[in-house]
Write an enzyme that holds these catalytic residues in place. Structure first.
Site, PDB file in Angstrom:
ATOM      1  N   TYR A 140       0.825  -1.218   0.000  1.00 33.76           N
ATOM      2  CA  TYR A 140       0.000   0.000   0.000  1.00 33.76           C
ATOM      3  C   TYR A 140       0.856   1.263   0.000  1.00 33.76           C
ATOM      4  O   TYR A 140       0.432   2.289  -0.558  1.00 33.76           O
ATOM      5  CB  TYR A 140      -1.022  -0.039   1.152  1.00 33.76           C
ATOM      6  CG  TYR A 140      -2.061  -1.100   0.890  1.00 33.76           C
ATOM      7  CD1 TYR A 140      -3.047  -0.907  -0.074  1.00 33.76           C
ATOM      8  CD2 TYR A 140      -2.008  -2.323   1.528  1.00 33.76           C
ATOM      9  CE1 TYR A 140      -3.965  -1.903  -0.378  1.00 33.76           C
ATOM     10  CE2 TYR A 140      -2.922  -3.336   1.239  1.00 33.76           C
ATOM     11  CZ  TYR A 140      -3.892  -3.116   0.287  1.00 33.76           C
ATOM     12  OH  TYR A 140      -4.792  -4.102  -0.023  1.00 33.76           O
ATOM     13  N   GLN A 183     -15.665   2.513  -5.242  1.00 36.28           N
ATOM     14  CA  GLN A 183     -14.937   1.379  -4.659  1.00 36.28           C
ATOM     15  C   GLN A 183     -13.436   1.646  -4.698  1.00 36.28           C
ATOM     16  O   GLN A 183     -12.658   0.866  -4.158  1.00 36.28           O
ATOM     17  CB  GLN A 183     -15.216   0.111  -5.474  1.00 36.28           C
ATOM     18  CG  GLN A 183     -16.675  -0.287  -5.503  1.00 36.28           C
ATOM     19  CD  GLN A 183     -16.906  -1.384  -6.529  1.00 36.28           C
ATOM     20  OE1 GLN A 183     -16.801  -2.560  -6.234  1.00 36.28           O
ATOM     21  NE2 GLN A 183     -17.191  -0.997  -7.756  1.00 36.28           N
ATOM     22  N   ASN A 184     -13.043   2.735  -5.357  1.00 35.02           N
ATOM     23  CA  ASN A 184     -11.613   2.987  -5.542  1.00 35.02           C
ATOM     24  C   ASN A 184     -10.990   3.551  -4.275  1.00 35.02           C
ATOM     25  O   ASN A 184     -11.631   4.309  -3.539  1.00 35.02           O
ATOM     26  CB  ASN A 184     -11.397   3.955  -6.697  1.00 35.02           C
ATOM     27  CG  ASN A 184     -11.880   3.369  -8.009  1.00 35.02           C
ATOM     28  OD1 ASN A 184     -12.092   2.162  -8.099  1.00 35.02           O
ATOM     29  ND2 ASN A 184     -12.071   4.208  -9.014  1.00 35.02           N
ATOM     30  N   HIS A 219     -14.566   1.430   0.110  1.00 35.16           N
ATOM     31  CA  HIS A 219     -13.491   0.462   0.347  1.00 35.16           C
ATOM     32  C   HIS A 219     -12.267   1.098   0.994  1.00 35.16           C
ATOM     33  O   HIS A 219     -11.188   0.510   0.981  1.00 35.16           O
ATOM     34  CB  HIS A 219     -13.088  -0.225  -0.964  1.00 35.16           C
ATOM     35  CG  HIS A 219     -14.113  -1.214  -1.440  1.00 35.16           C
ATOM     36  ND1 HIS A 219     -14.081  -1.788  -2.687  1.00 35.16           N
ATOM     37  CD2 HIS A 219     -15.200  -1.738  -0.819  1.00 35.16           C
ATOM     38  CE1 HIS A 219     -15.110  -2.621  -2.827  1.00 35.16           C
ATOM     39  NE2 HIS A 219     -15.804  -2.594  -1.705  1.00 35.16           N
ATOM     40  N   CYS A 264      -0.335   5.085  16.982  1.00 36.44           N
ATOM     41  CA  CYS A 264      -1.513   5.935  16.795  1.00 36.44           C
ATOM     42  C   CYS A 264      -1.349   7.178  17.667  1.00 36.44           C
ATOM     43  O   CYS A 264      -1.167   7.049  18.878  1.00 36.44           O
ATOM     44  CB  CYS A 264      -2.764   5.165  17.204  1.00 36.44           C
ATOM     45  SG  CYS A 264      -4.250   6.200  17.248  1.00 36.44           S
ATOM     46  N   GLY A 300     -17.196   1.526 -14.842  1.00 32.01           N
ATOM     47  CA  GLY A 300     -15.856   0.954 -14.710  1.00 32.01           C
ATOM     48  C   GLY A 300     -15.694  -0.033 -13.580  1.00 32.01           C
ATOM     49  O   GLY A 300     -14.670  -0.039 -12.905  1.00 32.01           O
ATOM     50  N   THR A 301     -16.683  -0.898 -13.396  1.00 33.25           N
ATOM     51  CA  THR A 301     -16.537  -1.931 -12.372  1.00 33.25           C
ATOM     52  C   THR A 301     -16.965  -3.279 -12.939  1.00 33.25           C
ATOM     53  O   THR A 301     -17.934  -3.361 -13.691  1.00 33.25           O
ATOM     54  CB  THR A 301     -17.295  -1.575 -11.073  1.00 33.25           C
ATOM     55  OG1 THR A 301     -17.217  -2.666 -10.159  1.00 33.25           O
ATOM     56  CG2 THR A 301     -18.740  -1.214 -11.316  1.00 33.25           C
ATOM     57  N   SER A 302     -16.230  -4.326 -12.539  1.00 35.16           N
ATOM     58  CA  SER A 302     -16.468  -5.644 -13.126  1.00 35.16           C
ATOM     59  C   SER A 302     -17.681  -6.347 -12.515  1.00 35.16           C
ATOM     60  O   SER A 302     -18.117  -7.368 -13.025  1.00 35.16           O
ATOM     61  CB  SER A 302     -15.234  -6.529 -12.944  1.00 35.16           C
ATOM     62  OG  SER A 302     -14.949  -6.689 -11.571  1.00 35.16           O
ATOM     63  N   ALA A 316     -14.139   4.964 -20.295  1.00 36.89           N
ATOM     64  CA  ALA A 316     -14.849   5.899 -19.423  1.00 36.89           C
ATOM     65  C   ALA A 316     -14.587   7.352 -19.802  1.00 36.89           C
ATOM     66  O   ALA A 316     -15.486   8.196 -19.693  1.00 36.89           O
ATOM     67  CB  ALA A 316     -14.424   5.656 -17.971  1.00 36.89           C
TER      68      ALA A 316
HETATM   69  P1  OAD Z   1     -12.035  -4.620 -11.573  1.00 41.49           P
HETATM   70  O1  OAD Z   1     -10.584  -4.610 -11.922  1.00 41.49           O
HETATM   71  O2  OAD Z   1     -12.626  -5.884 -11.081  1.00 41.49           O
HETATM   72  O3  OAD Z   1     -12.883  -4.193 -12.841  1.00 41.49           O
HETATM   73  C1  OAD Z   1     -12.582  -3.048 -13.582  1.00 41.49           C
HETATM   74  C2  OAD Z   1     -13.593  -2.929 -14.703  1.00 41.49           C
HETATM   75  O4  OAD Z   1     -13.313  -1.725 -15.404  1.00 41.49           O
HETATM   76  C3  OAD Z   1     -13.561  -4.063 -15.729  1.00 41.49           C
HETATM   77  O5  OAD Z   1     -14.893  -4.508 -15.995  1.00 41.49           O
HETATM   78  C4  OAD Z   1     -12.938  -3.422 -16.966  1.00 41.49           C
HETATM   79  O6  OAD Z   1     -13.468  -3.933 -18.184  1.00 41.49           O
HETATM   80  C5  OAD Z   1     -13.362  -1.974 -16.795  1.00 41.49           C
HETATM   81  N1  OAD Z   1     -12.459  -1.016 -17.445  1.00 41.49           N
HETATM   82  C6  OAD Z   1     -11.127  -1.120 -17.631  1.00 41.49           C
HETATM   83  N2  OAD Z   1     -10.660  -0.020 -18.250  1.00 41.49           N
HETATM   84  C7  OAD Z   1     -11.729   0.798 -18.447  1.00 41.49           C
HETATM   85  C8  OAD Z   1     -11.899   2.076 -19.052  1.00 41.49           C
HETATM   86  N3  OAD Z   1     -10.863   2.759 -19.570  1.00 41.49           N
HETATM   87  N4  OAD Z   1     -13.141   2.598 -19.101  1.00 41.49           N
HETATM   88  C9  OAD Z   1     -14.197   1.926 -18.577  1.00 41.49           C
HETATM   89  N5  OAD Z   1     -14.096   0.722 -17.999  1.00 41.49           N
HETATM   90  C10 OAD Z   1     -12.881   0.162 -17.928  1.00 41.49           C
HETATM   91  O7  OAD Z   1     -12.255  -3.434 -10.529  1.00 41.49           O
HETATM   92  P2  OAD Z   1     -13.487  -3.149  -9.545  1.00 41.49           P
HETATM   93  O8  OAD Z   1     -14.754  -3.641 -10.142  1.00 41.49           O
HETATM   94  O9  OAD Z   1     -13.400  -1.730  -9.161  1.00 41.49           O
HETATM   95  O10 OAD Z   1     -11.620  -3.970  -3.444  1.00 41.49           O
HETATM   96  O11 OAD Z   1     -13.086  -4.051  -8.300  1.00 41.49           O
HETATM   97  C11 OAD Z   1     -13.923  -4.055  -7.172  1.00 41.49           C
HETATM   98  C12 OAD Z   1     -13.105  -4.251  -5.912  1.00 41.49           C
HETATM   99  O12 OAD Z   1     -12.312  -5.428  -6.015  1.00 41.49           O
HETATM  100  C13 OAD Z   1     -12.101  -3.177  -5.649  1.00 41.49           C
HETATM  101  O13 OAD Z   1     -12.625  -2.037  -5.013  1.00 41.49           O
HETATM  102  C14 OAD Z   1     -11.092  -3.843  -4.766  1.00 41.49           C
HETATM  103  C15 OAD Z   1     -10.988  -5.168  -5.472  1.00 41.49           C
HETATM  104  O14 OAD Z   1     -10.616  -6.208  -4.701  1.00 41.49           O
HETATM  105  C16 OAD Z   1     -10.869  -3.570  -2.397  1.00 41.49           C
HETATM  106  O15 OAD Z   1      -9.785  -3.044  -2.503  1.00 41.49           O
HETATM  107  C17 OAD Z   1     -11.508  -3.807  -1.071  1.00 41.49           C
END
Ligand code: OAD
Length: 227
Positions: free
Chosen positions: A51, A86-87, A103, A130, A169-171, A213
């Protein structure tokens, strides 16, 4: 009320890696090795260093057109937009938004003993003390797998009151965020997916637009605002 949920895809064009990249690794690591309470207990040096690197990486990136357009929407519709992310990067905030960071955040430290949070810049070595309770218990303020996401009450209240839910932009792999579209549908909201490709839950959305995006988000916001 418009509720917008963003994921790693909104920051991809700023140069930040998505979580489920090639091979399913996050910056070369398995999620179980850097994003679970067990990993933190077993290998604190590795987890803190991971991190620290991600936090330092924020200095090398800038918000892109999608972050900026979302901030423009919030300014144009004060009180009528809830942005949930979630970012753990700070790109929405640097674009001028005040997202609900469900998150956690890289630029924050959490005391595992007393629960206080504080802004954090630079490295966070394991066993840092702390300033509130003096316990050597500061950790990255990241919600690990198996831990409860933050601010769920506010998010659920916004979803219960929304007439449009937009996922960007989330899977759609990680719950509870992946379930927000169902909650929005249950309140009768329209639902829209803006993603590079169909997400895991794509069939749950009324409308889908697929592409980057930085193109899709400003175009959608121009439509909403009639600009
Ligand atoms: P992912 O990496 O699972 O998914 C990212 C999504 O963004 C995918 O569906 C890609 O196709 C899409 N993508 C990539 N580039 C893009 C672009 N330029 N424009 C639009 N879409 C694009 O990420 P998250 O869904 O955010 O949790 O993951 C969810 C959580 O899983 C995160 O917050 C994290 C991870 O474990 C924690 O850290 C607690």
């Amino acid at each position: 009320m418009i509720v917008v949920l963003t994921g790693a895809g909104v920051s991809a064009e700023s140069g930040l890696a998505t979580f489920r990249g090639p091979g399913g690794l996050w910056e070369g690591h398995r999620v179980e090795d850097v994003c679970t309470p067990a990993a933190l207990a077993r290998t604190p040096e590795l987890v803190h260093r991971f991190y620290d690197e991600r936090r330092a990486g924020l200095d090398r990136v800038e918000p892109n057109a999608a972050h900026l357009a979302l901030a423009r929407l919030e300014r144009a519709r004060p009180g009528a937009v809830t942005l949930v992310t979630q970012n753990v990067d700070d790109l929405h905030a640097r674009a001028g938004s005040r997202p609900i960071a469900m998150h956690g955040q890289l630029r924050s430290a959490l005391c595992a003993r007393c629960g206080e949070r504080r802004p954090w810049h630079g490295p966070l070595p394991p066993a840092s003390r702390c300033p509130d309770c003096d316990a050597p218990a500061l950790r990255p303020d990241i919600v690990f797998f198996g831990e409860m996401p933050l601010h769920m009450d506010s998010i659920e209240a916004a979803l219960a009151d929304c007439d449009l839910f937009v996922s960007i932009g989330t899977s759609g792999n990680v719950y509870p965020a992946a379930g927000f579209v169902r909650m929005a549908r249950a309140t009768g909201a329209d639902t829209l997916e803006l993603n590079l490709e169909p997400s895991e839950g794509t069939d749950l959305f009324d409308q889908h637009r697929h592409g980057p995006a930085s193109v899709l988000v400003p175009a959608w916001i121009n439509e909403v605002l009639g600009t």
